[in-house]
Design a protein around this motif. Structure first.
Motif, mmCIF file in Angstrom:
data_model
loop_
_atom_site.group_PDB
_atom_site.id
_atom_site.type_symbol
_atom_site.label_atom_id
_atom_site.label_comp_id
_atom_site.label_asym_id
_atom_site.label_seq_id
_atom_site.Cartn_x
_atom_site.Cartn_y
_atom_site.Cartn_z
ATOM 1 N N UNK A 10 0.943 -1.191 -0.225
ATOM 2 C CA UNK A 10 0.050 0.011 -0.030
ATOM 3 C C UNK A 10 0.885 1.111 -0.102
ATOM 4 N N UNK A 11 1.923 1.426 0.655
ATOM 5 C CA UNK A 11 2.609 2.540 0.853
ATOM 6 C C UNK A 11 3.468 2.625 -0.122
ATOM 7 N N UNK A 12 4.124 1.570 -1.010
ATOM 8 C CA UNK A 12 4.853 1.798 -2.305
ATOM 9 C C UNK A 12 4.027 2.194 -3.601
ATOM 10 N N UNK A 13 2.599 1.671 -3.533
ATOM 11 C CA UNK A 13 1.924 2.128 -4.396
ATOM 12 C C UNK A 13 1.476 3.454 -4.115
ATOM 13 N N UNK A 14 1.220 3.977 -2.873
ATOM 14 C CA UNK A 14 0.742 5.402 -2.701
ATOM 15 C C UNK A 14 1.847 6.405 -3.112
ATOM 16 N N UNK A 15 3.266 5.843 -2.837
ATOM 17 C CA UNK A 15 4.240 6.697 -3.328
ATOM 18 C C UNK A 15 4.348 6.813 -4.642
ATOM 19 N N UNK A 16 4.228 5.578 -5.500
ATOM 20 C CA UNK A 16 4.236 5.583 -6.987
ATOM 21 C C UNK A 16 3.067 6.662 -7.576
ATOM 22 N N UNK A 17 1.935 6.492 -6.902
ATOM 23 C CA UNK A 17 0.837 7.201 -7.574
ATOM 24 C C UNK A 17 0.940 8.718 -7.393
ATOM 25 N N UNK A 18 1.155 9.131 -6.062
ATOM 26 C CA UNK A 18 0.959 10.628 -5.481
ATOM 27 C C UNK A 18 2.272 11.170 -5.379
ATOM 28 N N UNK A 19 3.237 10.705 -5.087
ATOM 29 C CA UNK A 19 4.537 11.355 -4.863
ATOM 30 C C UNK A 19 5.665 11.398 -6.135
ATOM 31 N N UNK A 20 5.675 10.226 -6.802
ATOM 32 C CA UNK A 20 6.618 10.234 -7.872
ATOM 33 C C UNK A 20 6.314 10.865 -9.267
ATOM 34 N N UNK A 21 7.175 11.709 -9.708
ATOM 35 C CA UNK A 21 6.962 12.344 -10.840
ATOM 36 C C UNK A 21 8.034 11.929 -11.883
ATOM 37 N N UNK A 22 8.409 10.590 -11.823
ATOM 38 C CA UNK A 22 9.038 10.267 -12.844
ATOM 39 C C UNK A 22 8.395 9.829 -14.188
ATOM 40 N N UNK A 23 9.056 9.747 -15.282
ATOM 41 C CA UNK A 23 8.423 9.683 -16.546
ATOM 42 C C UNK A 23 8.983 8.367 -17.189
#
Length: 74
Positions: A10-23
């Motif tokens: 859940x935490x990794x998914x939330x980081x990838x969805x909301x906090x990461x701005x990688x392209x």
């Protein structure tokens, strides 16, 4: 899958969805994050349902005594 792994998903998914701005050209990281969060939530629900079933409380049974046991005590 344990409860700790579900929380990490859940935490990794939330980081990838909301906090990461990688392209990344070939992978949509928002979708990957949502999938990880969904798997973590489903895993948490399954884990708690199994845990609830496993911890069924059984009332204690009173010990039975017979006449022979009472005679031995006297």
């Amino acid at each position: 899958m344990g409860l700790g792994l579900c929380i990490i998903l859940i935490a990794v998914g939330a980081i990838l969805t909301f906090a990461a701005d990688w392209e990344v050209d070939t992978v949509d990281l928002d979708l990957v994050g949502l999938i990880l969060m969904a798997v973590g939530i489903i895993g948490t629900a399954v884990y708690t349902s199994i845990l609830r079933r496993r911890r069924a409380i059984v009332p204690p049974v009173a010990p039975t005594t017979t006449e022979d046991d009472r005679r031995d005590l006297l």
